[in-house]
Design an enzyme around this catalytic site. Structure first.
Site, short mmCIF file in Angstrom:
data_model
loop_
_atom_site.label_atom_id
_atom_site.label_comp_id
_atom_site.label_asym_id
_atom_site.label_seq_id
_atom_site.Cartn_x
_atom_site.Cartn_y
_atom_site.Cartn_z
N THR A 232 0.85 -1.20 0.00
CA THR A 232 0.00 0.00 0.00
C THR A 232 0.88 1.25 0.00
O THR A 232 0.39 2.34 0.24
CB THR A 232 -0.91 0.05 1.25
OG1 THR A 232 -0.08 -0.06 2.42
CG2 THR A 232 -1.96 -1.03 1.25
N SER A 233 2.21 1.06 -0.25
CA SER A 233 3.11 2.23 -0.12
C SER A 233 3.34 2.95 -1.44
O SER A 233 2.74 3.99 -1.68
CB SER A 233 4.43 1.81 0.50
OG SER A 233 4.32 1.90 1.90
N ARG A 234 4.21 2.43 -2.27
CA ARG A 234 4.45 3.03 -3.58
C ARG A 234 4.80 1.91 -4.56
O ARG A 234 5.55 0.98 -4.21
CB ARG A 234 5.60 4.05 -3.54
CG ARG A 234 5.26 5.38 -2.90
CD ARG A 234 4.24 6.19 -3.74
NE ARG A 234 3.88 7.46 -3.10
CZ ARG A 234 2.83 7.64 -2.29
NH1 ARG A 234 2.02 6.66 -2.00
NH2 ARG A 234 2.59 8.84 -1.79
N ASP A 258 -2.22 -1.75 -3.77
CA ASP A 258 -3.04 -0.54 -3.85
C ASP A 258 -2.29 0.52 -4.66
O ASP A 258 -2.80 1.61 -4.89
CB ASP A 258 -3.34 -0.03 -2.43
CG ASP A 258 -4.28 1.17 -2.43
OD1 ASP A 258 -5.37 1.05 -3.04
OD2 ASP A 258 -3.94 2.21 -1.85
N GLU A 263 1.10 3.62 -12.27
CA GLU A 263 -0.28 3.98 -11.92
C GLU A 263 -0.71 5.35 -12.42
O GLU A 263 -1.90 5.58 -12.61
CB GLU A 263 -0.51 3.89 -10.40
CG GLU A 263 0.20 4.95 -9.57
CD GLU A 263 -0.17 4.86 -8.10
OE1 GLU A 263 -0.03 3.78 -7.51
OE2 GLU A 263 -0.60 5.89 -7.53
N HIS A 295 -5.19 2.84 -5.53
CA HIS A 295 -4.70 3.86 -4.57
C HIS A 295 -5.84 4.43 -3.73
O HIS A 295 -6.02 5.65 -3.65
CB HIS A 295 -3.96 4.98 -5.33
CG HIS A 295 -2.85 5.56 -4.52
ND1 HIS A 295 -1.58 5.78 -4.99
CD2 HIS A 295 -2.80 5.98 -3.22
CE1 HIS A 295 -0.82 6.31 -4.04
NE2 HIS A 295 -1.55 6.44 -2.95
N GLN A 296 -6.58 3.53 -3.12
CA GLN A 296 -7.73 3.98 -2.32
C GLN A 296 -7.53 3.76 -0.82
O GLN A 296 -8.44 4.00 -0.03
CB GLN A 296 -9.01 3.28 -2.78
CG GLN A 296 -9.12 1.81 -2.37
CD GLN A 296 -10.49 1.22 -2.68
OE1 GLN A 296 -10.74 0.81 -3.80
NE2 GLN A 296 -11.37 1.16 -1.70
N ALA A 297 -6.31 3.32 -0.42
CA ALA A 297 -6.12 2.99 0.99
C ALA A 297 -6.41 4.17 1.90
O ALA A 297 -6.91 4.02 3.01
CB ALA A 297 -4.71 2.46 1.21
N PHE A 298 -6.12 5.38 1.43
CA PHE A 298 -6.30 6.58 2.27
C PHE A 298 -7.75 7.04 2.30
O PHE A 298 -8.10 7.94 3.07
CB PHE A 298 -5.46 7.74 1.68
CG PHE A 298 -6.04 8.30 0.41
CD1 PHE A 298 -5.88 7.64 -0.79
CD2 PHE A 298 -6.78 9.47 0.42
CE1 PHE A 298 -6.44 8.12 -1.96
CE2 PHE A 298 -7.35 9.98 -0.74
CZ PHE A 298 -7.18 9.29 -1.94
P1 NAD Z 1 6.38 7.28 8.03
O1 NAD Z 1 7.34 8.33 7.56
O2 NAD Z 1 5.64 7.50 9.30
O3 NAD Z 1 7.15 5.88 8.15
C1 NAD Z 1 7.99 5.36 7.19
C2 NAD Z 1 8.93 4.40 7.90
O4 NAD Z 1 9.69 3.72 6.89
C3 NAD Z 1 9.93 5.09 8.84
O5 NAD Z 1 9.92 4.43 10.10
C4 NAD Z 1 11.27 4.95 8.13
O6 NAD Z 1 12.36 4.83 9.02
C5 NAD Z 1 11.05 3.65 7.35
N1 NAD Z 1 11.92 3.49 6.20
C6 NAD Z 1 12.37 4.43 5.32
N2 NAD Z 1 13.13 3.85 4.38
C7 NAD Z 1 13.17 2.53 4.66
C8 NAD Z 1 13.78 1.41 4.06
N3 NAD Z 1 14.54 1.54 2.96
N4 NAD Z 1 13.60 0.19 4.62
C9 NAD Z 1 12.85 0.05 5.74
N5 NAD Z 1 12.23 1.07 6.35
C10 NAD Z 1 12.39 2.30 5.82
O7 NAD Z 1 5.38 7.05 6.81
P2 NAD Z 1 3.89 6.49 6.87
O8 NAD Z 1 2.94 7.61 7.17
O9 NAD Z 1 3.85 5.28 7.70
O10 NAD Z 1 3.67 6.12 5.34
C11 NAD Z 1 4.42 5.11 4.70
C12 NAD Z 1 4.19 5.20 3.19
O11 NAD Z 1 2.85 4.83 2.89
C13 NAD Z 1 4.33 6.60 2.60
O12 NAD Z 1 5.67 6.91 2.30
C14 NAD Z 1 3.51 6.52 1.35
O13 NAD Z 1 4.33 6.13 0.27
C15 NAD Z 1 2.51 5.41 1.65
N6 NAD Z 1 1.11 5.88 1.72
C16 NAD Z 1 0.19 5.29 0.92
C17 NAD Z 1 -1.14 5.68 0.99
C18 NAD Z 1 -2.21 5.04 0.13
O14 NAD Z 1 -3.31 5.57 0.03
N7 NAD Z 1 -1.94 3.91 -0.49
C19 NAD Z 1 -1.51 6.70 1.88
C20 NAD Z 1 -0.54 7.26 2.70
C21 NAD Z 1 0.77 6.85 2.62
#
Ligand code: NAD
Length: 332
Positions: A232-234, A258, A263, A295-298
């Site tokens: 759900t990240s990127r 997601d 995308e 990309h609807q997780a949020f």
């Molecule tokens: P955050 O900044 O609170 O946490 C990210 C964590 O990842 C940190 O603890 C950091 O130390 C760690 N990190 C960084 N690089 C790393 C690596 N190479 N290996 C392991 N850990 C690593 O961020 P968050 O709010 O938890 O969000 C995480 C990600 O989720 C965002 O960067 C974004 O890409 C994604 N996101 C997706 C949606 C969605 O709708 N799908 C919505 C919000 C965020």
């Protein structure tokens, strides 16, 4: 004060108009993505507001600076689509919404996991067609399974908490382990150990230059056969060609995404009458053990309210020469 929005959808307008009553900014909404093709429409605006698939390259940022834009406000947490160095050089402040309901994303990761596991999406359709047979719907208990969480920031923590509630063993990998999570019963291990021992792996780290494609042929070869991967990240965290191969060889037992590397050409649009020129997405959509959401997780009431309030507050503060109280909103 004028803010120009890009990639604006009806729900963005609804939530931002609602919370703009406090600020009374002039807002111009554009549905198109921001990129070099459209940046020249920016006129007389102090701020622009963008989303995950708007491309803020050096060239785009330079034009924005020439046009007097002072603030680039990301109405999201991730910022891999913005050239922050260029923004700094051109004196533009970049802000984001660092935490808008991390539970929204974590709960969606769980929803995807349980859908692909217990096959409720198939059961729903079957029952509507009076097919009450169970063949093909077999799932597994989450209780007792090992879940590996990569990135234990706000969303990773929320997901860890949920998985603990299900009675899972939770392993984690992060560049900066969190002592408080250890006290809750989560064990930090190396990336290799996490991949080798987890039944389910969920990605919750941001996309950076260093971790681009870190789920690839080599790392997939370390995993247990039949692993379930959730992203759900990127999209760029996973090499799509490699995961397709791993799905075909059944090294990967199920995939929930997601986000997807290509995308920006697909998500947030209705393409139901188009011919999609992307063989990888067709391939992924054809697997019965792949679940894709766009990309609807949020996408919850709580998160959209938070995004609109924090974004407008940050723009207001920055344009008044103040720093927003939460320093993590500022990227330059
Ligand atoms: P955050 O900044 O609170 O946490 C990210 C964590 O990842 C940190 O603890 C950091 O130390 C760690 N990190 C960084 N690089 C790393 C690596 N190479 N290996 C392991 N850990 C690593 O961020 P968050 O709010 O938890 O969000 C995480 C990600 O989720 C965002 O960067 C974004 O890409 C994604 N996101 C997706 C949606 C969605 O709708 N799908 C919505 C919000 C965020």
């Amino acid at each position: 004060m004028k803010i120009i929005f890009f990639s604006a959808k009806p729900y963005d307008k609804e939530f931002f108009n609602r919370f703009n009553q406090t600020y009374d900014f002039e807002i111009e909404y554009h549905e198109t993505h921001l990129g070099p093709h459209i940046v020249n429409i920016v006129q007389d605006a102090e701020a622009i507001c963008v989303f995950v698939n708007d491309k803020l390259t050096e060239k785009v940022i330079q034009v924005l600076a020439d046009k007097g834009v002072k603030v680039i406000a990301l109405r999201c947490a991730g910022f891999n689509n913005v050239d922050l160095e260029a923004a700094k050089r051109f004196g533009i402040t970049v802000c984001r919404v660092p935490a808008y309901s991390p539970e929204a994303v974590a709960e969606h990761a769980l929803a995807m996991l349980q859908t692909i596991n217990r096959k409720t999406h198939k059961a729903y359709n079957r029952v509507r067609e009076q097919n009450f047979a169970l063949n093909g719907l077999l799932g597994f208990n989450l209780h007792g399974k090992t879940v590996g969480i990569i990135g234990t920031g706000k969303i990773g923590k929320a997901f860890a908490q949920i998985m603990l509630g299900f009675g899972c063993k939770v392993l984690a990998y992060d560049l900066y382990p969190d002592d408080k999570l250890k006290e809750k019963g989560i064990t930090y291990v190396s990336l290799e150990e996490l991949l080798e021992t987890s039944d389910i792996v969920s990605l919750h780290c941001p996309l950076t230059k260093e971790n681009h494609y870190f789920i690839n042929k080599e790392t997939l070869a370390l995993t247990k056969r039949g692993i379930v991967i959730i992203n759900t990240s990127r999209g760029g965290l996973i090499n799509t060609n490699d995961i397709i191969q791993a799905l075909t060889s059944q090294q990967v037992g199920a995939l929930c995404i997601d986000v997807y590397e290509q995308e920006e050409k697909l998500f947030f649009r209705d393409l139901s009458t188009n011919i999609i020129d992307d063989d990888n997405i067709h391939r992924l959509m054809s697997y019965p053990n792949v679940l894709i959401t766009a990309h609807q997780a949020f996408f919850t009431e709580e998160a959209l309210s938070e995004i609109a309030q924090v974004t407008l507050h940050s723009i207001d503060q920055i344009l008044k020469g103040n720093k927003p109280e939460d320093k993590t909103t500022l990227l330059t």
